[in-house]
Design an enzyme around this catalytic site. Structure first.
Site: not given
Lengths: 259, 262
Positions: A110, A113, A133
């Protein structure tokens, strides 16, 4: 407004705001609550006429090391769908002001991202980007497979997503993921400098230009070109266009009004 | 700091680290334990508070004889690529990344990866009886652990090629002439000279030394344009230190500066 997981600093003279993720004890893991605050803060700054560019950063060790796994480990499909935590992230996409990520240390999952959700990335030499992930049985869920692929191409994105391998700041620069790499001591200064440069430009032109660049990811070329052209023509309704072109012809620096 | 079987580490003077490879019977050749321990120690030294210079040397009559061929079982199929990836390359990377000057005090044979280790240090001080061998070609291998890079950068292509392909023994004097070592000193002076050099670094401004190291390393591969930009960054950082203010003040007041690393 007081934040629990953020530190907010404003540089009113420059029209720049700085947002720091502030959960250092967990390498800025992006909990639901932190993301709620972050999106709210960004929207507030977006609406603030005194702010013309925003820098988002973490700390030297970590920009953000990913989502908060403790909040997800035992979640059911139903709960994940109902909470739909990543939907919030779409609101970052709608921030109209230039958003610059200042990344040092880990930008993983994240965190990567989130950095990619910004318009530009300034990285410290110590920055590491990755989508790990896959190593915990899932995959990127907040734009990683889409934005990384658009940023660095299929082959490289596929390798990162399927192996979870991290890349260094310099690799990220060569791949086109980050704008520049600077010594760790200066990454924040450099990001703020870049923000000041953008904030010193005519705000309406900046806004429409950002919108047009982002459309390149959404539209086929002909529609994108049309969109660009309309924004270009639209700027001729602004005072800043008149001022900018007049100043250019009179060989003097322009004075922007944001009108 | 952890106890080591194949290394000896001490700080004989404030700010000065002294690291000895310690398998003297095998001329300090690398076995699994030594490479593992060296990786570990270099990782610790990177964060060692107050350390301003490091001397790397060998116990006994050798500096480092490279991979210990006796510790390899020839019957066992073995990936050398993997051995470099897991054992040697991390050592070279960590050594290069140490944020202070590293002085190789080459006391005897520096062969194969042992020569690479010496070349990875920032400067080399050699005893008169020390010598270097790019031993790889003699056993059908190629330069590794950074030797290909360091040789070309230190000597230029043609000399690097000669040394890497003939694998001949290079004496300390020849190494000095080639520019492979910075200085040669009598055998019995090596320790004192190495310490004296390290001691000088211990009095110089640490941030400036660390930044200079980063600059010069980058200069081995970057363009002039990149270096001009990087010098700008590094000077900006140096200019913000207390040590810079102290340096200027001491210069004006005609006294010796006292640098604190801030």
């Amino acid at each position: 407004m007081a934040y629990r997981f953020l530190l907010l600093e404003r540089f009113p003279d420059d029209g720049v705001a700085l947002v720091r993720l502030n959960r250092p004890e967990v390498l800025n893991a992006l909990s639901l609550e932190l993301m709620e605050e972050l999106v709210g803060a960004l929207e507030e700054l977006d609406a603030d006429p005194g702010v013309r560019a925003i820098v988002l950063t973490g700390n030297e060790r970590a920009f953000a090391a990913g989502a908060d796994i403790t909040q997800m480990a035992d979640a059911s499909v139903v709960r994940m769908v109902l909470v739909d935590q990543f939907q919030k992230w779409d609101r970052i996409k709608r921030i109209r002001k230039p958003l610059i990520a200042a990344v040092s240390g880990y930008a993983l999952g994240g965190g990567c991202e989130l950095a990619m959700s910004c318009d530009m990335i300034v990285a410290s030499e110590t920055a590491r980007f990755g989508q790990p992930e896959i190593n915990i049985g899932v995959m990127p869920g907040a734009g990683g497979t889409q934005r990384l692929t658009r940023a660095i191409g299929k082959a490289r994105a596929m390798e990162m997503v399927l192996t979870g391998r991290m890349i260094t700041a310099e690799e990220a620069r060569l791949a086109g993921l980050v704008n520049r790499v600077v010594p760790v001591e200066l990454y924040l200064d450099e990001a703020l400098k870049l923000a000041r440069e953008v904030a010193a430009r005519p705000p309406l032109a900046v806004r429409l230009a950002k919108e047009a660049v982002l459309k390149a990811f959404e539209l086929p070329l002909s529609a994108g070109l049309e969109f660009e052209r309309k924004n270009f023509y639209l700027l001729f309704a602004t005072e800043d266009q008149k001022e900018g072109m007049r100043a250019f012809l009179e060989k003097r620096p322009p004075v922007w009004k944001g009108q | 700091m952890a106890a080591y079987e194949t290394l000896r580490y001490e700080e004989p003077e404030p700010g000065v680290g002294w690291l000895e490879l310690n398998r003297p019977e095998q001329l300090n050749a690398f076995d699994e334990t030594l490479t593992r321990e060296l990786q570990q120690l270099l990782r610790d030294l990177e964060r060692q508070e107050g350390l301003r210079a490091l001397v790397l040397t060998g116990a006994g009559r050798g500096f480092c004889a490279g991979q210990d061929l006796k510790s390899i079982d020839p019957a066992q199929e073995r990936s050398l690529g993997r051995s470099l990836e897991e054992r040697y390359n991390p050592i070279i990377r960590r050594l290069r990344a140490l944020p202070f000057p590293v002085i190789a005090a080459v006391n005897g044979a520096a062969a194969g990866a042992g020569m690479s280790l010496a070349l990875a240090c920032d400067v080399r001080l050699a005893a008169e009886s020390a010598f270097f061998v790019q031993a790889f070609v003699r056993i059908g291998l190629v330069p590794d652990s950074g030797s290909s890079f360091f040789l070309v950068h230190l000597l230029g292509y043609a000399r690097a090629f000669e040394i890497a392909t003939l694998g001949e023994r290079i004496s300390a004097q020849e190494a000095l002439h080639l520019g492979l070592v910075n200085r040669v000193v009598p055998d019995d002076r090596l320790r004192e000279e190495a310490l004296a050099w390290a001691r000088r670094y211990a009095t110089l401004p640490p941030r400036a030394l660390a930044l200079t190291k980063r600059l010069l390393q980058k200069a081995t591969w970057a363009s002039l344009e990149e270096m001009l930009q990087y010098e700008q960054y590094c000077q900006e950082i140096a200019g913000r230190t207390e040590d810079y203010r102290e340096g200027v003040a001491a210069f004006r007041e005609k006294r010796a500066p006292v640098f604190k690393g801030r």
